[in-house]
Design an enzyme around this catalytic site. Structure first.
Site, PDB file in Angstrom:
ATOM      1  N   GLY A 101       3.669   2.509   7.679  1.00 20.97           N
ATOM      2  CA  GLY A 101       2.399   2.886   8.257  1.00 20.97           C
ATOM      3  C   GLY A 101       1.952   4.293   7.951  1.00 20.97           C
ATOM      4  O   GLY A 101       0.916   4.733   8.437  1.00 20.97           O
ATOM      5  N   GLY A 102       2.731   4.978   7.119  1.00 23.78           N
ATOM      6  CA  GLY A 102       2.313   6.323   6.734  1.00 23.78           C
ATOM      7  C   GLY A 102       0.981   6.328   6.011  1.00 23.78           C
ATOM      8  O   GLY A 102       0.231   7.302   6.067  1.00 23.78           O
ATOM      9  N   GLY A 103       0.668   5.215   5.353  1.00 21.94           N
ATOM     10  CA  GLY A 103      -0.609   5.075   4.663  1.00 21.94           C
ATOM     11  C   GLY A 103      -1.682   4.416   5.503  1.00 21.94           C
ATOM     12  O   GLY A 103      -2.751   4.069   4.990  1.00 21.94           O
ATOM     13  N   GLU A 158      -0.241  -4.801   6.368  1.00 26.39           N
ATOM     14  CA  GLU A 158       1.053  -4.908   5.701  1.00 26.39           C
ATOM     15  C   GLU A 158       1.971  -5.875   6.438  1.00 26.39           C
ATOM     16  O   GLU A 158       2.674  -6.682   5.821  1.00 26.39           O
ATOM     17  CB  GLU A 158       1.709  -3.528   5.614  1.00 26.39           C
ATOM     18  N   GLY A 184       6.217  -0.618  -0.183  1.00 26.76           N
ATOM     19  CA  GLY A 184       7.051   0.547   0.050  1.00 26.76           C
ATOM     20  C   GLY A 184       7.444   0.646   1.510  1.00 26.76           C
ATOM     21  O   GLY A 184       7.173  -0.241   2.322  1.00 26.76           O
ATOM     22  N   ALA A 185       8.088   1.739   1.868  1.00 28.78           N
ATOM     23  CA  ALA A 185       8.467   1.996   3.252  1.00 28.78           C
ATOM     24  C   ALA A 185       8.609   3.500   3.437  1.00 28.78           C
ATOM     25  O   ALA A 185       8.940   4.222   2.492  1.00 28.78           O
ATOM     26  CB  ALA A 185       9.770   1.288   3.612  1.00 28.78           C
ATOM     27  N   ASP A 186       8.339   3.949   4.637  1.00 29.01           N
ATOM     28  CA  ASP A 186       8.534   5.361   4.954  1.00 29.01           C
ATOM     29  C   ASP A 186       9.986   5.636   5.316  1.00 29.01           C
ATOM     30  O   ASP A 186      10.493   6.730   5.081  1.00 29.01           O
ATOM     31  CB  ASP A 186       7.605   5.763   6.100  1.00 29.01           C
ATOM     32  N   THR A 235       0.843  -1.188   0.000  1.00 29.74           N
ATOM     33  CA  THR A 235       0.000   0.000   0.000  1.00 29.74           C
ATOM     34  C   THR A 235       0.884   1.246   0.000  1.00 29.74           C
ATOM     35  O   THR A 235       1.957   1.245   0.603  1.00 29.74           O
ATOM     36  CB  THR A 235      -0.908   0.009   1.245  1.00 29.74           C
ATOM     37  N   GLY A 236       0.419   2.290  -0.660  1.00 31.98           N
ATOM     38  CA  GLY A 236       1.166   3.541  -0.684  1.00 31.98           C
ATOM     39  C   GLY A 236       1.528   3.947  -2.090  1.00 31.98           C
ATOM     40  O   GLY A 236       1.271   3.231  -3.070  1.00 31.98           O
TER      41      GLY A 236
END
Length: 233
Positions: free
Chosen positions: A97-99, A105, A84-86, A28-29
């Site tokens: 977890g930004g999204g 996830e 993805g990753a923050d 996600t993202g």
């Protein structure tokens, strides 16, 4: 080349890892969205895969592209998850977890033989924590949980402000699982394993955005090309 183009480069490289018959986890993202778009093209060309989404948004995107979808109940073991990753550090520890999809996830990543992170190289940091750490909590007893989270953070040697995540309209954000998110603005997390363990012990914490020991490799796109960390192939 802008950040969006870099993300698409990383997604395209990850798509090279996909083989016919694979069971895939779809992240996600913004970066994962590129991967799903590119995967949809391959499926339209005849690629045979079955996929599990990490969020309702990704599920809707994949279905719109006619990507065959399943669930972890129907397909509990996955070959590969691309997400993805923050933030990512050189040891492949992540903040995600930004999204607001960190719980699903992490469940999908843990059910996968491999997890490959795709991102622009701006996400690579020497120490995690510049990006606020998402902590997913149940709404019941929120203040008691918040206090326990503060204590857990302090016990790990970190410190910072906790904020309840809201939507653009000002209402409290509710995750796909019906939970809230506390964002911990810590600046630096010197001992992420210790913090992860401490947060795992807090009743009311459903999950946190520290992904440790889950990523097999990372594909990071920058102005000088692609940089691979860990085991990508």
């Amino acid at each position: 080349m802008n950040a969006d183009e870099l993300k698409r480069q990383a997604a395209a490289r990850a798509l090279e890892l996909v083989r016919p018959g694979m069971r895939l986890g779809l992240g996600t993202g913004s970066t994962a969205k590129h991967f799903v778009d590119l995967l949809g093209r391959r499926v339209a060309e005849g690629l045979d895969v079955i996929c599990v989404a990490t969020s309702e948004a990704t599920q809707a995107q994949a279905l719109s592209l006619n990507i065959p979808m399943s669930t972890l109940d129907e397909t509990p073991a996955l070959d590969l998850t691309v997400d993805g990753a923050d933030e990512v550090d050189p040891q492949l520890r992540l903040i995600k977890g930004g999204g607001a999809a960190l719980l699903r996830e992490k469940i999908v990543a843990a059910a996968s033989a491999r997890m490959i992170v795709i991102a622009d190289d701006g996400k690579l940091v020497p120490t995690l924590g510049r990006f606020p750490l998402p902590i997913e909590v149940v709404p019941f007893g929120l203040e008691a949980t918040r206090r326990a989270v503060v204590a857990a953070i302090a016990a790990s040697g970190a410190a910072g402000k906790l904020t309840l995540r809201t939507r653009p309209d000002g209402d409290t954000l509710v995750t796909d699982g019906g939970h809230f998110i506390l964002d911990a603005h810590l600046g630096a997390i010197e001992r992420p394993e210790l913090l992860a363990q401490a947060l795992n012990m807090v009743p009311g914490v459903v999950e946190h955005g520290l992904f440790i020991g889950l990523a097999s490799g990372a594909i990071l796109a920058g102005a000088d090309g692609l940089r691979l960390l860990g085991q990508v192939e």
